[in-house]
Scaffold this motif. Sequence first.
Motif, PDB file in Angstrom:
ATOM      1  N   ARG A 845      50.743 -75.851   6.113  1.00  0.00           N
ATOM      2  CA  ARG A 845      50.074 -76.590   6.074  1.00  0.00           C
ATOM      3  C   ARG A 845      48.397 -76.373   6.525  1.00  0.00           C
ATOM      4  O   ARG A 845      47.226 -76.961   5.612  1.00  0.00           O
ATOM      5  N   ALA A 852      50.665 -82.126  -1.811  1.00  0.00           N
ATOM      6  CA  ALA A 852      51.182 -82.351  -2.392  1.00  0.00           C
ATOM      7  C   ALA A 852      53.304 -81.804  -2.378  1.00  0.00           C
ATOM      8  O   ALA A 852      54.525 -82.351  -1.899  1.00  0.00           O
ATOM      9  N   VAL A 853      52.863 -80.534  -2.216  1.00  0.00           N
ATOM     10  CA  VAL A 853      53.663 -79.628  -1.903  1.00  0.00           C
ATOM     11  C   VAL A 853      53.847 -79.333  -0.675  1.00  0.00           C
ATOM     12  O   VAL A 853      55.662 -79.516   0.038  1.00  0.00           O
ATOM     13  N   THR A 855      54.493 -82.603   1.216  1.00  0.00           N
ATOM     14  CA  THR A 855      55.181 -83.821   1.211  1.00  0.00           C
ATOM     15  C   THR A 855      56.528 -83.541   0.778  1.00  0.00           C
ATOM     16  O   THR A 855      57.398 -83.861   1.199  1.00  0.00           O
ATOM     17  N   ARG A 856      56.547 -82.966  -0.356  1.00  0.00           N
ATOM     18  CA  ARG A 856      57.714 -82.545  -0.860  1.00  0.00           C
ATOM     19  C   ARG A 856      58.922 -81.830  -0.067  1.00  0.00           C
ATOM     20  O   ARG A 856      60.009 -81.667   0.435  1.00  0.00           O
ATOM     21  N   ALA A 857      58.206 -80.412   0.435  1.00  0.00           N
ATOM     22  CA  ALA A 857      58.874 -79.727   1.498  1.00  0.00           C
ATOM     23  C   ALA A 857      59.569 -80.420   3.059  1.00  0.00           C
ATOM     24  O   ALA A 857      60.620 -79.780   2.990  1.00  0.00           O
ATOM     25  N   LYS A 858      58.655 -81.089   2.591  1.00  0.00           N
ATOM     26  CA  LYS A 858      59.484 -82.140   4.135  1.00  0.00           C
ATOM     27  C   LYS A 858      60.630 -82.496   3.810  1.00  0.00           C
ATOM     28  O   LYS A 858      61.473 -82.887   4.320  1.00  0.00           O
ATOM     29  N   GLU A 859      60.230 -83.394   2.623  1.00  0.00           N
ATOM     30  CA  GLU A 859      61.874 -84.600   1.533  1.00  0.00           C
ATOM     31  C   GLU A 859      62.721 -83.283   1.544  1.00  0.00           C
ATOM     32  O   GLU A 859      64.568 -83.714   2.525  1.00  0.00           O
ATOM     33  N   VAL A 860      63.006 -81.847   1.785  1.00  0.00           N
ATOM     34  CA  VAL A 860      63.336 -81.000   0.619  1.00  0.00           C
ATOM     35  C   VAL A 860      64.281 -80.925   2.603  1.00  0.00           C
ATOM     36  O   VAL A 860      65.599 -80.797   2.190  1.00  0.00           O
ATOM     37  N   THR A 863      66.345 -83.400   3.836  1.00  0.00           N
ATOM     38  CA  THR A 863      67.799 -83.307   2.916  1.00  0.00           C
ATOM     39  C   THR A 863      68.893 -82.681   3.163  1.00  0.00           C
ATOM     40  O   THR A 863      69.757 -82.162   3.893  1.00  0.00           O
ATOM     41  N   PHE A 900      68.152 -81.057  -3.932  1.00  0.00           N
ATOM     42  CA  PHE A 900      67.953 -82.679  -4.383  1.00  0.00           C
ATOM     43  C   PHE A 900      68.642 -83.333  -4.283  1.00  0.00           C
ATOM     44  O   PHE A 900      70.034 -82.670  -4.150  1.00  0.00           O
TER      45      PHE A 900
END
Length: 939
Positions: A845, A852-853, A855-860, A863, A900
Amino acid sequence: MSKTSPLETPMMRQYLEVKAQQPDAVLLMRMGDFYEAFLTDAEELARVCGVALTSRNKDDPQPVAMAGIPHHQLPNYLAKLIAAGRRVAVMDQLEEPAVAAKEGRAIRRGLTRVVTAGTLVEEDQLAPGAANHLVACTGLDPEMQPVGVASLDVSTGRFTVEEASSPAQLALILARLAPAELVVPEAWRNAPGLPDLISPVPPIATLPPYAWKGGDARRFLGERLKVASLDGFDIAPEHDHLAAAAAAALRYAESSVGPDAQGRPVLPHLRGLTRLRAAQGLVLDATCRRNLDLVRNSRDGTRAGTLIGAVDRTRTAPGARLLAEWLTRPLADLPGIRDRHDAVGALVADDSLRQDLREALGAVYDLERLLGRIATGRANARDLVHLATSLEAAGTIGDLLTGRVLPHLLATAQTCLGQIPGLAADIRRVLVEDPPLAIGEGGLVRDGVDPEVDELRGIKRDAGTWLANYQAQEAARLGIKTLKVGYNSIFGYYIELSKVVAGQAPPDYHRKQTLVNAERFITPPLKEYEDKALGAEDRIRARELALFHALRAEAEAATAPLQRLADALADVDVLAGLAEVARLGAWCRPEVDDGLSLAFTGLRHPVVEASLGRGRFVANDTHLDAGGVESPGSGVRGPGSRETSAVGSSELPPSLGGHGTPDPGPRTPDAKIAPRLAIITAPNMAGKSTYIRQVAVAVILAQAGAFVPATSARLGLVDRVFTRVGAGDELARNLSTFMVEMAETAAILHHATRRSLVILDEVGRGTSTFDGVSLAWAITEHLHDRIGCRCLFATHYHELTDLAHDRPGIGNLTVAVAEKDDEVVFLHRIEPGAAAKSYGIHVARIAGVPAAVITRAKEVLVTLERLNTDLTAQESAQRPAESLPPTRPAGSAPVQLTIFGGVSSPTLDRLKTLDLDGISPRQAWELLGEMQRGARSET
């Protein structure tokens, strides 16, 4: 009558004769005010230097290509040719053109020198702070044992020889010397393994087989060094490889530099031959120098951001070169290290003396290379003036040191700093303060020094007055007011009478020229003055040149004591510079002993601190002890450990699926038992790489004789520093990033000893996670169990921290982090323990990765962490407490977790609820077709 070929003229025969002797060199021949090249050499000169390519005979069916450069621009063009990797042969005129013209023949010319990258002596073509090594090596074959390696710096006369007993040791020596040019036997010109030994590969020169024979080499060296035996240089009768290397370097240098005034190939400023031994120094290989940015940075090869750039406070070029030598070949003997520390300490404690010495050193020129130019006949009058200035400064420095209680090194230097009797005074008395660069231009000698020069200058200066007086005298004597005394470049001085009065000329008037309206005459007094006036300039230059040559010969005769004086000045310069940086930076004197511990308190990295500014760098402590805990391979049980073999337990650690005793928590190194190997886990950008590097840098500084940037420092003597830091492939050698990493790691594991210092950064990251962790684990075990050296290992493999539970010689360190509301602050403070996470997304960051990248990295990440937790819990529930760790079938691939979330599928949902016992085979067949069509539509 047949036309003479352009290649058969006397001038071209001279050129082609020398070209046959130097086929690999670009040949430049002096012709008047230009140096000319012909044929293919002209094309090469034009291509490399950008000069015009023309020809001598444009109308000939086969014109001779020609290119030229102004003679006064030769140094500039030599530099361009050498930088392009060319050798340059220089032909000069060996007599005055007037002599050849009087005899009706071509000017006599001959080869005066061959300029190569390794034999330069011109100051403006050499880097002031770096040595210029011509290196000769008896072989490059890894099977040839042993190998002799000789190094000669023609610009200073320094001459060394050493032995390489293995390819790895040969690579070490070549990396340290960084040859400007490499001389090898003819058989090794295109050795395929050369890029593995040195990179980049320097220009290569070869000598024929006879030049490498031991007996011939000994005789040659004996003649040149004026000794009956080489035993005094520590070259025993069985060391023919050392003699061969030294003789080859000297032969090549003499053939390039050219003969002396008597036609003998000789380097009178040669300093004798010094044999170096590996045990005399702390070994730093090319990887270590590169990773630590000791003298050249890894980005552009300059001094910016290097250790030498941070600590160099020298005032002279020889001092800068000596400092580089100290940093790249630190000492490994305690007395020598302590002598340097004593001298630096004395100058740290005496601010007044240190400042006075540094001020006086500012007036010292590059004496080493100046003496080299004097010895090879290339010094000009300005060089001698600089010599006088340097001798006067040396006298001042000697006076500053006189009458004091001095440590050994400063006392030794003081004894060499007395002026060479009368030399500086002679130079000041004879030469003007600012003489011209070219010694043939005149204007070198002061008025009042030489009666002949003064008389000739008087004639030249008073010519107008004398001629006016003579004209008035003759006009009065003849009673002819129109009589005129004049001069032209063809007929010289004359007396001119008009036709009307020409008949009144007395008998002592001798007709010289007849014009339409006048007659010109010469008289004995005017002829005598003409001889004096017209020859005065040439005679002044000749006399001044003779006086200059006498002074240069006086300086050359004092070469040996002048070299000792130059060495003493360099020593004082380095010691005063190190004292200056220590005093200004509040550095401490390190205690160096023969133990195996290492303890720094409040240690900083000098390069990073210089970049950040004083007071902004966070200092840290380091404590390692390879002599404490259990000895390598002993299997002694430590606190909270299991009994292990020399290489490791047959059980797997918990982090790799094994089991063991309950985790006692990380051990905290205390003052009684310091680990010999510390594993540093910390977030990205937290400073762990800087931390491990600063320890290696501090060891190098301490053993080089410098103080270190810490509040206290104590270390047991280190024999070698190893680094495995950074990542990068080597395309020229067809090596991937991971291959380079493993090759460097292999070198460490093969050559490190218990007295070595090893720093590792992210070993294993260039391959898959499982492979990387496994390799890092095994490497750590080997360093601890087998080698037992002091080691710092920075890693993101948090699994390695479990090793500290099994081995009391391993400790865990981390970097403090402050975290609040999704904000992270790295405190750069090293403390005991292991890192909880790496904060890679945070670093991405602040590096500017799109939101956007991030945010998606935090979601991954969420998981992955959930899946990993579920899998670990499931495995723990299924595995009996006493069972061995599970293993996968041979050849099976590890389970890859999907990153995913699952996608909703009606077909899959229907399949899950299907009652297989309630349908017929016909229905099953129809249902399978429907599901296939549905699956296709879903994808």
